[in-house]
Design a protein around this motif. Structure first.
Motif, PDB file in Angstrom:
ATOM      1  N   TRP A  96      -8.623  13.363   4.522  1.00 31.37           N
ATOM      2  CA  TRP A  96      -8.941  14.044   5.953  1.00 31.37           C
ATOM      3  C   TRP A  96      -7.676  13.802   6.656  1.00 31.37           C
ATOM      4  CZ3 TRP A  96     -12.453  11.051   3.119  1.00 31.37           C
ATOM      5  CH2 TRP A  96     -13.600  11.415   2.701  1.00 31.37           C
ATOM      6  N   ARG A  97      -7.435  14.984   7.491  1.00 32.14           N
ATOM      7  CA  ARG A  97      -6.397  15.083   8.574  1.00 32.14           C
ATOM      8  C   ARG A  97      -6.726  14.262   9.933  1.00 32.14           C
ATOM      9  NH1 ARG A  97      -5.590  20.027   6.315  1.00 32.14           N
ATOM     10  NH2 ARG A  97      -7.146  21.191   7.939  1.00 32.14           N
ATOM     11  N   VAL A  98      -5.838  13.659  10.410  1.00 27.55           N
ATOM     12  CA  VAL A  98      -6.263  12.909  11.751  1.00 27.55           C
ATOM     13  C   VAL A  98      -5.985  13.770  12.753  1.00 27.55           C
ATOM     14  CG1 VAL A  98      -5.831  11.025  13.189  1.00 27.55           C
ATOM     15  CG2 VAL A  98      -6.216  10.736  10.693  1.00 27.55           C
ATOM     16  N   PRO A  99      -7.013  14.128  13.598  1.00 24.96           N
ATOM     17  CA  PRO A  99      -6.565  15.230  14.785  1.00 24.96           C
ATOM     18  C   PRO A  99      -5.310  14.357  15.525  1.00 24.96           C
ATOM     19  CG  PRO A  99      -9.011  14.579  14.722  1.00 24.96           C
ATOM     20  CD  PRO A  99      -8.367  13.818  13.488  1.00 24.96           C
ATOM     21  N   MET A 100      -4.501  15.465  16.133  1.00 21.11           N
ATOM     22  CA  MET A 100      -3.384  15.127  16.763  1.00 21.11           C
ATOM     23  C   MET A 100      -2.287  14.466  16.077  1.00 21.11           C
ATOM     24  SD  MET A 100      -4.726  16.731  19.605  1.00 21.11           S
ATOM     25  CE  MET A 100      -3.346  16.240  20.943  1.00 21.11           C
ATOM     26  N   ARG A 101      -2.479  14.173  14.877  1.00 21.97           N
ATOM     27  CA  ARG A 101      -1.588  13.224  14.135  1.00 21.97           C
ATOM     28  C   ARG A 101      -1.109  13.903  12.918  1.00 21.97           C
ATOM     29  NH1 ARG A 101       1.493   9.344  16.881  1.00 21.97           N
ATOM     30  NH2 ARG A 101       2.494   9.277  14.729  1.00 21.97           N
ATOM     31  N   PRO A 102      -0.411  14.983  12.586  1.00 23.54           N
ATOM     32  CA  PRO A 102      -0.100  15.541  11.394  1.00 23.54           C
ATOM     33  C   PRO A 102       0.449  14.672  10.396  1.00 23.54           C
ATOM     34  CG  PRO A 102       1.480  16.334  13.000  1.00 23.54           C
ATOM     35  CD  PRO A 102       0.419  15.424  13.636  1.00 23.54           C
ATOM     36  N   ASP A 103       0.693  13.472  10.948  1.00 18.20           N
ATOM     37  CA  ASP A 103       1.318  12.547   9.654  1.00 18.20           C
ATOM     38  C   ASP A 103       0.566  11.629   9.106  1.00 18.20           C
ATOM     39  OD1 ASP A 103       1.344  11.705  12.419  1.00 18.20           O
ATOM     40  OD2 ASP A 103       2.963  10.320  12.089  1.00 18.20           O
ATOM     41  N   VAL A 104      -0.643  11.536   9.802  1.00 17.13           N
ATOM     42  CA  VAL A 104      -1.551  10.465   9.436  1.00 17.13           C
ATOM     43  C   VAL A 104      -2.790  11.111   8.788  1.00 17.13           C
ATOM     44  CG1 VAL A 104      -3.260   8.666  10.369  1.00 17.13           C
ATOM     45  CG2 VAL A 104      -0.926   9.210  11.633  1.00 17.13           C
ATOM     46  N   VAL A 105      -3.290  10.562   7.876  1.00 20.99           N
ATOM     47  CA  VAL A 105      -4.544  10.975   7.001  1.00 20.99           C
ATOM     48  C   VAL A 105      -5.578   9.680   6.625  1.00 20.99           C
ATOM     49  CG1 VAL A 105      -3.279  12.995   5.952  1.00 20.99           C
ATOM     50  CG2 VAL A 105      -3.734  10.745   4.836  1.00 20.99           C
ATOM     51  N   ILE A 106      -6.538  10.109   6.528  1.00 22.37           N
ATOM     52  CA  ILE A 106      -7.703   9.038   6.081  1.00 22.37           C
ATOM     53  C   ILE A 106      -8.035   9.382   4.620  1.00 22.37           C
ATOM     54  CG2 ILE A 106     -10.024   8.291   6.102  1.00 22.37           C
ATOM     55  CD1 ILE A 106      -8.356   7.889   8.736  1.00 22.37           C
ATOM     56  N   VAL A 107      -7.717   8.458   3.535  1.00 25.72           N
ATOM     57  CA  VAL A 107      -7.803   8.613   2.256  1.00 25.72           C
ATOM     58  C   VAL A 107      -9.160   7.709   1.592  1.00 25.72           C
ATOM     59  CG1 VAL A 107      -5.986   7.170   1.493  1.00 25.72           C
ATOM     60  CG2 VAL A 107      -6.814   8.685  -0.014  1.00 25.72           C
ATOM     61  N   ALA A 108      -9.782   8.339   0.687  1.00 25.45           N
ATOM     62  CA  ALA A 108     -10.972   7.422  -0.001  1.00 25.45           C
ATOM     63  C   ALA A 108     -10.863   8.080  -1.331  1.00 25.45           C
ATOM     64  CB  ALA A 108     -12.142   7.902   0.605  1.00 25.45           C
TER      65      ALA A 108
END
Length: 409
Positions: free
Chosen positions: A361-373
Motif C-alpha cells: 500500500w502507498r502511504v498518503p503524502m509520502r511517495p517514498d513510503v509504503v506498507i508491505v505485508a
C-alpha cells in the motif's frame, strides 16, 4: 492634553504574538502580531476600546506607522532566526496612505502577510495598493470574513491568499448548523479562488473537531495558545498536537470498512502510534503497532522507505535494511509503471522459497513510503485484510506529517 496626544507623546505600544497552526501537518506556520497599548506610566489600555477610538478619530495611520516601525525593528533583530511569516493587521486608511510600500522596503515576501479587514472605508487607492502588493509577491489575508456585508465583494476585488473567518463564525460552531453551512461554503470556494481558510478564535476541542471536519486549513485561538511576548512563546504543544492527530485518526477509522475484530484492534492500537509521534518516538511506536498487526492478522508487516541507499524498513524489532527476498518484492513493485493501490501479488514463489501472497500500500503524502505485508498462504488477501492495510497506510501517513520520522530515525 487629550488622551490621544498623551499616548502619542508618552505612551508605548508592545507587540505580542499568537501562533497560526496548519491543520494538515499540525505545525505552527506563522504568528499574528497583536499590538498592546500602554499609558505613560505603564498601565495597559483596553485594546478594543483603544483601536475603536483610533479608527473613529482617524488616527489609524499614525498607529500603524508605529506598529510598522516596531515590527521592522523586531525582524531586523531576529535576522535569520525568524523562519516564519508575521501576520500584521493594517487599517484600510494606512494602506491608502502607502504603508505597504514602506513595509516592502524592510520586509521580504516570506517575512510578513498583510491582513486587511473587510470592514472600513475601501476606496480605489486601497484596492490598487493591495493589487500592487500581491503583484510584488506578497501574501494578503482578508480578515474578519463574515463580520461585515461586503465579504464576497472584497474577495473578488483583492483575491487574497488567505481568508480569515471571523471569530463569531467559529464560536459555538459545533452547536450551530447555520455556522457550519456558512463555513463549509467558504472552504468549498477556496480551491476555486486560490485561497486557504483560517479559523480565528478557536477555543474548545469541539470547535476544533468541527472545523477539521469542514476542511478548514489553518487555525488560531486560545485552544492552541494565548498571545505572548516573543521570548515567552512556547514550542509546539504536544497536547494540541495529540488532539489534532487523534481527531484525524478517528476520522480515518470511521471512514474505513473493516470487521469488528480489526476495528477493535485499531481503536486500541492507534493511540500508541499517536502518542509516539507526539513524544518524538514514533519509530518505537511503529514497532509495537507492527507486532499487534502480525499477531491479529497472522501476516508479516513492514513499513518501508525508499532511499538512495536502498529500502529502509521499520520492523517489530526496530529499523533494518531490506534484503532478499523482500527486496525483490519491493523492487518488482517499484518497476511497475502504475501499480494499483493496494498492489497484490498472489503467488510470491518468485521472491520467497515457498508459495505465498503479498500486498503493498502507498502511504498518503509520502511517495517514498509504503506498507508491505505477506503470508505463506496463496490468494490469502480477503477484503477485510486489504481494509486493514489501507487503514494502516493512512495512519502511518498521518504520523509522518506530524513529525520528521522518515528523515530522522
Amino acid at each position: 492634553m487629550t488622551w490621544w496626544a498623551d499616548w502619542q507623546s508618552h505612551g508605548t505600544l508592545q507587540i505580542m504574538f499568537q501562533p497560526i497552526i496548519a491543520l494538515t501537518d499540525f505545525h505552527i506556520v506563522g504568528y499574528e502580531v497583536l499590538s498592546r497599548p500602554y499609558t505613560a506610566d505603564g498601565q495597559p489600555i483596553p485594546v478594543e476600546a483603544f483601536f475603536d477610538e483610533v479608527a473613529r478619530k482617524g488616527h489609524a495611520v499614525v498607529v500603524d506607522q508605529r506598529v510598522l516601525t516596531t515590527v521592522t525593528e523586531f525582524v531586523r533583530h531576529q535576522g535569520l532566526a525568524l523562519t516564519m511569516p508575521l501576520f500584521w493587521n493594517v487599517h484600510p486608511d494606512s494602506i491608502a496612505h502607502g504603508v505597504l510600500t514602506q513595509a516592502r522596503r524592510f520586509l521580504a515576501p516570506d517575512q510578513f502577510v498583510v491582513e486587511v479587514t473587510e470592514k472600513g472605508d475601501w476606496g480605489d487607492a486601497v484596492i490598487q495598493a493591495l493589487r500592487e502588493h500581491r503583484q510584488a509577491g506578497y501574501r494578503i489575508a482578508l480578515d474578519d470574513f463574515g463580520a461585515g456585508y461586503s465579504g464576497l465583494n472584497r474577495l473578488i476585488q483583492i483575491q487574497p491568499t488567505i481568508v480569515k473567518l471571523d471569530r463569531l463564525l467559529i464560536q459555538g460552531i459545533d452547536r450551530d448548523p447555520i455556522k457550519r453551512q456558512l463555513v463549509q461554503a467558504v472552504t468549498q470556494l477556496g480551491p476555486h479562488f486560490g485561497f486557504r481558510v483560517l479559523a480565528e478564535g478557536v477555543e474548545t476541542a469541539d470547535e476544533l473537531v468541527t472545523i477539521l471536519r469542514l476542511q478548514v486549513d489553518l487555525a488560531q485561538g486560545y485552544y492552541f495558545a494565548r498571545p505572548a511576548l516573543w521570548d515567552q512563546i512556547s514550542a509546539e504543544d504536544a497536547a494540541w498536537q495529540h488532539a489534532l492527530l487523534s481527531i484525524r485518526a478517528q476520522e480515518i477509522l470511521a471512514n474505513q470498512w473493516m470487521g469488528h475484530d480489526a476495528q477493535q484492534t485499531w481503536q486500541t492500537a492507534w493511540p500508541i502510534l499517536i502518542q509516539g509521534a507526539c513524544c518524538r518516538s514514533a519509530s518505537v511506536a511503529l514497532g509495537e503497532i507492527l507486532r499487534r498487526a502480525e499477531h491479529v492478522t497472522r501476516r508479516h508487516w513492514r513499513v518501508a522507505q525508499r532511499s538512495p541507499a536502498g529500502w529502509r524498513l521499520w520492523t517489530p524489532d526496530g529499523p533494518a535494511w531490506a534484503s532478499s527476498p523482500l527486496l525483490g518484492l519491493l523492487e518488482a513493485w517499484q518497476r511497475h509503471p502504475d501499480p494499483p493501490n493496494p498492489w497484490v501479488w498472489q503467488d510470491t514463489t518468485t521472491f520467497f522459497d515457498k508459495p505465498g501472497a503479498a500486498a503493498i500500500w502507498r502511504v498518503p503524502m509520502r511517495p517514498d513510503v509504503v506498507i508491505v505485508a505477506w503470508t505463506g498462504w496463496l490468494h490469502a488477501w480477503a477484503s477485510e485484510l486489504l481494509a486493514w492495510g489501507e487503514t494502516f497506510s493512512q495512519l502511518v501517513g498521518l504520523v509522518g506529517q506530524a513529525e520528521s520520522l522518515w528523515d530522522r530515525d
